[in-house]
Design an enzyme around this catalytic site. Structure first.
Site, PDB file in Angstrom:
ATOM      1  N   SER A 116       0.878  -1.175   0.000  1.00 49.74           N
ATOM      2  CA  SER A 116       0.000   0.000   0.000  1.00 49.74           C
ATOM      3  C   SER A 116       0.914   1.223   0.000  1.00 49.74           C
ATOM      4  CB  SER A 116      -0.920  -0.016   1.220  1.00 49.74           C
ATOM      5  OG  SER A 116      -0.175  -0.194   2.410  1.00 49.74           O
ATOM      6  N   GLU A 160       1.279   5.502   0.803  1.00 49.27           N
ATOM      7  CA  GLU A 160       0.697   6.641   1.526  1.00 49.27           C
ATOM      8  C   GLU A 160       1.064   7.958   0.841  1.00 49.27           C
ATOM      9  OE1 GLU A 160       0.781   6.507   5.852  1.00 49.27           O
ATOM     10  OE2 GLU A 160       1.455   8.598   5.859  1.00 49.27           O
ATOM     11  N   THR A 199      -3.103  11.147   4.080  1.00 52.57           N
ATOM     12  CA  THR A 199      -2.974  11.621   5.463  1.00 52.57           C
ATOM     13  C   THR A 199      -3.948  12.772   5.736  1.00 52.57           C
ATOM     14  OG1 THR A 199      -1.208  13.172   4.928  1.00 52.57           O
ATOM     15  CG2 THR A 199      -0.550  10.954   5.598  1.00 52.57           C
ATOM     16  N   TYR A 200      -4.086  13.068   7.021  1.00 51.63           N
ATOM     17  CA  TYR A 200      -5.104  13.996   7.494  1.00 51.63           C
ATOM     18  C   TYR A 200      -4.438  14.903   8.513  1.00 51.63           C
ATOM     19  CZ  TYR A 200      -9.826  14.990   9.437  1.00 51.63           C
ATOM     20  OH  TYR A 200     -11.003  15.548   9.860  1.00 51.63           O
ATOM     21  N   HIS A 250      -7.157   8.757   6.104  1.00 49.31           N
ATOM     22  CA  HIS A 250      -6.683   8.880   7.483  1.00 49.31           C
ATOM     23  C   HIS A 250      -7.636   9.830   8.210  1.00 49.31           C
ATOM     24  CE1 HIS A 250      -2.188   7.719   6.912  1.00 49.31           C
ATOM     25  NE2 HIS A 250      -2.913   7.204   5.932  1.00 49.31           N
ATOM     26  N   ARG A 301      -4.875   9.004  16.530  1.00 53.82           N
ATOM     27  CA  ARG A 301      -5.154  10.059  17.499  1.00 53.82           C
ATOM     28  C   ARG A 301      -4.715  11.404  16.937  1.00 53.82           C
ATOM     29  NH1 ARG A 301      -1.320  10.677  22.429  1.00 53.82           N
ATOM     30  NH2 ARG A 301      -0.216  11.780  20.768  1.00 53.82           N
ATOM     31  N   GLY A 302      -3.531  11.421  16.311  1.00 58.06           N
ATOM     32  CA  GLY A 302      -2.954  12.677  15.827  1.00 58.06           C
ATOM     33  C   GLY A 302      -2.012  13.273  16.853  1.00 58.06           C
ATOM     34  N   ASP A 303      -1.347  14.334  16.464  1.00 57.97           N
ATOM     35  CA  ASP A 303      -0.397  15.015  17.348  1.00 57.97           C
ATOM     36  C   ASP A 303      -0.918  16.405  17.676  1.00 57.97           C
ATOM     37  OD1 ASP A 303       1.786  13.168  17.697  1.00 57.97           O
ATOM     38  OD2 ASP A 303       2.051  13.338  15.529  1.00 57.97           O
ATOM     39  N   ALA A 361      -6.950   6.956  19.692  1.00 51.29           N
ATOM     40  CA  ALA A 361      -7.342   6.237  18.472  1.00 51.29           C
ATOM     41  C   ALA A 361      -8.314   5.099  18.773  1.00 51.29           C
ATOM     42  CB  ALA A 361      -6.092   5.715  17.772  1.00 51.29           C
ATOM     43  N   HIS A 368       5.669   4.253  21.169  1.00 51.13           N
ATOM     44  CA  HIS A 368       5.329   5.662  20.948  1.00 51.13           C
ATOM     45  C   HIS A 368       6.064   6.504  21.995  1.00 51.13           C
ATOM     46  CE1 HIS A 368       2.857   9.316  21.013  1.00 51.13           C
ATOM     47  NE2 HIS A 368       2.548   9.001  19.766  1.00 51.13           N
ATOM     48  N   GLN A 384      16.696  15.447   6.939  1.00 55.21           N
ATOM     49  CA  GLN A 384      15.310  15.709   7.365  1.00 55.21           C
ATOM     50  C   GLN A 384      14.764  14.505   8.124  1.00 55.21           C
ATOM     51  OE1 GLN A 384      12.766  16.571   4.031  1.00 55.21           O
ATOM     52  NE2 GLN A 384      13.489  18.695   3.923  1.00 55.21           N
ATOM     53  N   PHE A 394      13.337  14.267  12.032  1.00 55.79           N
ATOM     54  CA  PHE A 394      11.990  13.802  12.340  1.00 55.79           C
ATOM     55  C   PHE A 394      12.041  12.554  13.225  1.00 55.79           C
ATOM     56  CE2 PHE A 394       7.957  11.658  11.135  1.00 55.79           C
ATOM     57  CZ  PHE A 394       7.119  12.617  11.687  1.00 55.79           C
ATOM     58  N   HIS A 418       3.820  -1.131   3.687  1.00 60.84           N
ATOM     59  CA  HIS A 418       3.181   0.174   3.476  1.00 60.84           C
ATOM     60  C   HIS A 418       4.310   1.172   3.223  1.00 60.84           C
ATOM     61  CE1 HIS A 418      -0.009   3.198   4.052  1.00 60.84           C
ATOM     62  NE2 HIS A 418       0.873   3.898   4.745  1.00 60.84           N
TER      63      HIS A 418
HETATM   64  P1  FAD Z   1      -2.972   6.246  20.102  1.00 58.26           P
HETATM   65  O1  FAD Z   1      -3.015   4.870  19.592  1.00 58.26           O
HETATM   66  O2  FAD Z   1      -4.210   6.820  20.675  1.00 58.26           O
HETATM   67  O3  FAD Z   1      -1.824   6.381  21.173  1.00 58.26           O
HETATM   68  C1  FAD Z   1      -0.471   6.150  20.804  1.00 58.26           C
HETATM   69  C2  FAD Z   1       0.363   5.750  21.953  1.00 58.26           C
HETATM   70  O4  FAD Z   1       0.466   6.801  22.900  1.00 58.26           O
HETATM   71  C3  FAD Z   1      -0.207   4.572  22.653  1.00 58.26           C
HETATM   72  O5  FAD Z   1       0.599   3.481  22.365  1.00 58.26           O
HETATM   73  C4  FAD Z   1      -0.281   4.934  24.094  1.00 58.26           C
HETATM   74  O6  FAD Z   1       0.367   3.961  24.871  1.00 58.26           O
HETATM   75  C5  FAD Z   1       0.393   6.276  24.189  1.00 58.26           C
HETATM   76  N1  FAD Z   1      -0.396   7.182  24.986  1.00 58.26           N
HETATM   77  C6  FAD Z   1      -1.452   7.882  24.544  1.00 58.26           C
HETATM   78  N2  FAD Z   1      -1.941   8.629  25.533  1.00 58.26           N
HETATM   79  C7  FAD Z   1      -1.180   8.379  26.599  1.00 58.26           C
HETATM   80  C8  FAD Z   1      -1.177   8.836  27.921  1.00 58.26           C
HETATM   81  N3  FAD Z   1      -2.085   9.713  28.360  1.00 58.26           N
HETATM   82  N4  FAD Z   1      -0.234   8.357  28.766  1.00 58.26           N
HETATM   83  C9  FAD Z   1       0.680   7.460  28.340  1.00 58.26           C
HETATM   84  N5  FAD Z   1       0.731   6.997  27.079  1.00 58.26           N
HETATM   85  C10 FAD Z   1      -0.185   7.443  26.243  1.00 58.26           C
HETATM   86  N6  FAD Z   1      -0.746  11.913  12.237  1.00 58.26           N
HETATM   87  C11 FAD Z   1      -1.577  12.820  11.652  1.00 58.26           C
HETATM   88  O7  FAD Z   1      -1.774  13.910  12.209  1.00 58.26           O
HETATM   89  N7  FAD Z   1      -2.185  12.573  10.457  1.00 58.26           N
HETATM   90  C12 FAD Z   1      -2.022  11.399   9.795  1.00 58.26           C
HETATM   91  O8  FAD Z   1      -2.587  11.209   8.724  1.00 58.26           O
HETATM   92  C13 FAD Z   1      -1.154  10.404  10.382  1.00 58.26           C
HETATM   93  N8  FAD Z   1      -0.959   9.209   9.792  1.00 58.26           N
HETATM   94  C14 FAD Z   1      -0.194   8.251  10.411  1.00 58.26           C
HETATM   95  C15 FAD Z   1      -0.072   6.986   9.814  1.00 58.26           C
HETATM   96  C16 FAD Z   1       0.682   5.986  10.418  1.00 58.26           C
HETATM   97  C17 FAD Z   1       0.772   4.632   9.766  1.00 58.26           C
HETATM   98  C18 FAD Z   1       1.357   6.264  11.657  1.00 58.26           C
HETATM   99  C19 FAD Z   1       2.213   5.204  12.310  1.00 58.26           C
HETATM  100  C20 FAD Z   1       1.239   7.508  12.251  1.00 58.26           C
HETATM  101  C21 FAD Z   1       0.458   8.509  11.663  1.00 58.26           C
HETATM  102  N9  FAD Z   1       0.285   9.761  12.243  1.00 58.26           N
HETATM  103  C22 FAD Z   1      -0.536  10.705  11.639  1.00 58.26           C
HETATM  104  C23 FAD Z   1       0.961  10.099  13.499  1.00 58.26           C
HETATM  105  C24 FAD Z   1       0.084   9.803  14.750  1.00 58.26           C
HETATM  106  O9  FAD Z   1      -1.036  10.652  14.753  1.00 58.26           O
HETATM  107  C25 FAD Z   1       0.957  10.052  15.970  1.00 58.26           C
HETATM  108  O10 FAD Z   1       1.957   9.082  16.066  1.00 58.26           O
HETATM  109  C26 FAD Z   1       0.228  10.223  17.300  1.00 58.26           C
HETATM  110  O11 FAD Z   1       1.148  10.760  18.253  1.00 58.26           O
HETATM  111  C27 FAD Z   1      -0.331   8.951  17.907  1.00 58.26           C
HETATM  112  O12 FAD Z   1      -1.398   8.495  17.174  1.00 58.26           O
HETATM  113  P2  FAD Z   1      -1.979   7.010  17.485  1.00 58.26           P
HETATM  114  O13 FAD Z   1      -3.142   6.828  16.605  1.00 58.26           O
HETATM  115  O14 FAD Z   1      -0.905   6.028  17.450  1.00 58.26           O
HETATM  116  O15 FAD Z   1      -2.470   7.262  18.982  1.00 58.26           O
END
Ligand code: FAD
Length: 308
Positions: A19, A21, A52-53, A81, A111-113, A132, A156, A219, A223, A273
């Site tokens: 796939s 991205e 991505t979003y 996404h 979840r996003g950042d 998430a 993470h 870069q 990152f 991917h």
């Molecule tokens: P979650 O699964 O909700 O959490 C991630 C980790 O954080 C968990 O493992 C958990 O243990 C830890 N955690 C969360 N909250 C807490 C807490 N309160 N205390 C302790 N630990 C905690 N970002 C974007 O903005 N747009 C995109 O399109 C995008 N695409 C992505 C695609 C892929 C394949 C990947 C790997 C990442 C992508 N990201 C994207 C980045 C992602 O949004 C970030 O990595 C974000 O920080 C975590 O998202 P998540 O869905 O993994 O979060």
């Protein structure tokens, strides 16, 4: 680890799936480049392509536009996404409904950042989805979708330990996610160890390695430091001194990515991917090496193309 797998015989076969991205383009020029990339990679018949979003209304609209165009102007299956950032639950539910009306059946739920960027501690918006896992549950309530989620072979950066990290992955899978796509990594041993940990935790969905072809090593190194990906010394050494030599950099990047993917194939990985950065060349070449190829034009077509 020994990454030089060229001396071994990779099990290249038809069962390898890929796939790709993309990110939504900001300018007309970037849009043109993305569509060149889409057309080239379309020939490889990927399982899906994802878009991505980002945070903010205009970025979200660009994601929707890009997904819509993939649906109408290509044969590709798009995965949208989605993130939980900066929106209340009702708003996100409406975005899901809009994508569903468009014909989208695949999502990558994240979840996003925080707006301040990767590495700053995330605080969920009031009335929003906290993580998430909650977003996966919302998708499950909205319809029947193929849901991918993120996974972190090096954990993470916010997770205190692997157990906490994998516990979140388990919540996402128990909620209905059918695949996890990993953050990019360069050390295949770390990936393998992570998959073992995940399996021991009773998670059996495919863990698909996210492969980042290195278009600009410096870069990527910057990152990586923010998102917790380790840059092995051997990798830094390979790119050392190539700042002013983009041609050699591109060749080294192709070799590094091919070596990583071939080694993973050798270890039994069958799904990949690619974070394409909207560029086709490296992903296309690596796919060629693992046996995923564009159809060869008929002899008469290639002769007329050569004559043109
Ligand atoms: P979650 O699964 O909700 O959490 C991630 C980790 O954080 C968990 O493992 C958990 O243990 C830890 N955690 C969360 N909250 C807490 C807490 N309160 N205390 C302790 N630990 C905690 N970002 C974007 O903005 N747009 C995109 O399109 C995008 N695409 C992505 C695609 C892929 C394949 C990947 C790997 C990442 C992508 N990201 C994207 C980045 C992602 O949004 C970030 O990595 C974000 O920080 C975590 O998202 P998540 O869905 O993994 O979060």
């Amino acid at each position: 680890m020994n990454q030089s797998s060229f001396s071994r015989r990779p099990h290249i076969g038809e069962k390898v799936r890929v796939s790709f991205e993309f990110f939504p383009p900001k300018t007309d020029e970037m849009e043109a480049r993305l569509w060149e990339t889409v057309r080239r990679l379309d020939q490889l018949r990927p399982e899906f392509v994802s878009v991505t979003y980002g945070a903010g209304g205009s970025t979200r609209e660009r994601t929707a536009r890009t997904v819509r165009r993939i649906l109408t102007d290509s044969r590709l299956t798009p995965a949208a996404h989605l993130t939980c950032v900066d929106a209340v639950r009702g708003e996100i539910d409406e975005v899901i409904a809009e994508f569903a009306r468009m014909g989208v059946r695949r999502f990558v739920a994240l979840r996003g950042d925080p707006a301040e960027g990767v590495g700053v501690r995330y605080r969920p918006p009031e009335g929003g989805y906290a993580n998430a896992a909650e977003l996966v549950a919302a998708l499950g309530r909205a319809g029947t979708f193929d849901i991918s989620v993120a996974a972190y072979p090096e954990k993470h950066p916010e997770s205190p330990d692997f157990a906490t990290d994998i516990d979140m992955l388990k919540r996402k899978v128990d909620g209905g996610a059918t695949r996890a796509i990993t953050q990019f990594f360069f050390d295949n041993d770390l990936f393998e160890r992570y998959v073992e940990r995940v399996r021991r935790a009773g998670i059996y969905v495919p863990i698909v390695p996210g492969i980042l072809p290195v278009h600009n090593f410096w870069q990527v190194a910057g990152f990586s430091a923010r998102c917790g990906t380790h840059i092995p010394a051997w990798l830094a050494e390979r790119f050392a001194g190539l700042q002013a030599d983009p041609q050699t950099h591109a060749l080294v990047a192709a070799a590094v990515a091919a070596e990583q993917v071939l080694d993973l194939v050798e270890r039994g990985v069958s799904d990949f991917h690619f974070y394409t950065m909207n560029r086709a060349d490296l992903a296309f070449a690596i796919c060629h090496m693992i046996g995923i190829r564009a159809p060869v034009p008929a002899a008469s077509e290639s002769a007329s193309a050569a004559a043109a």
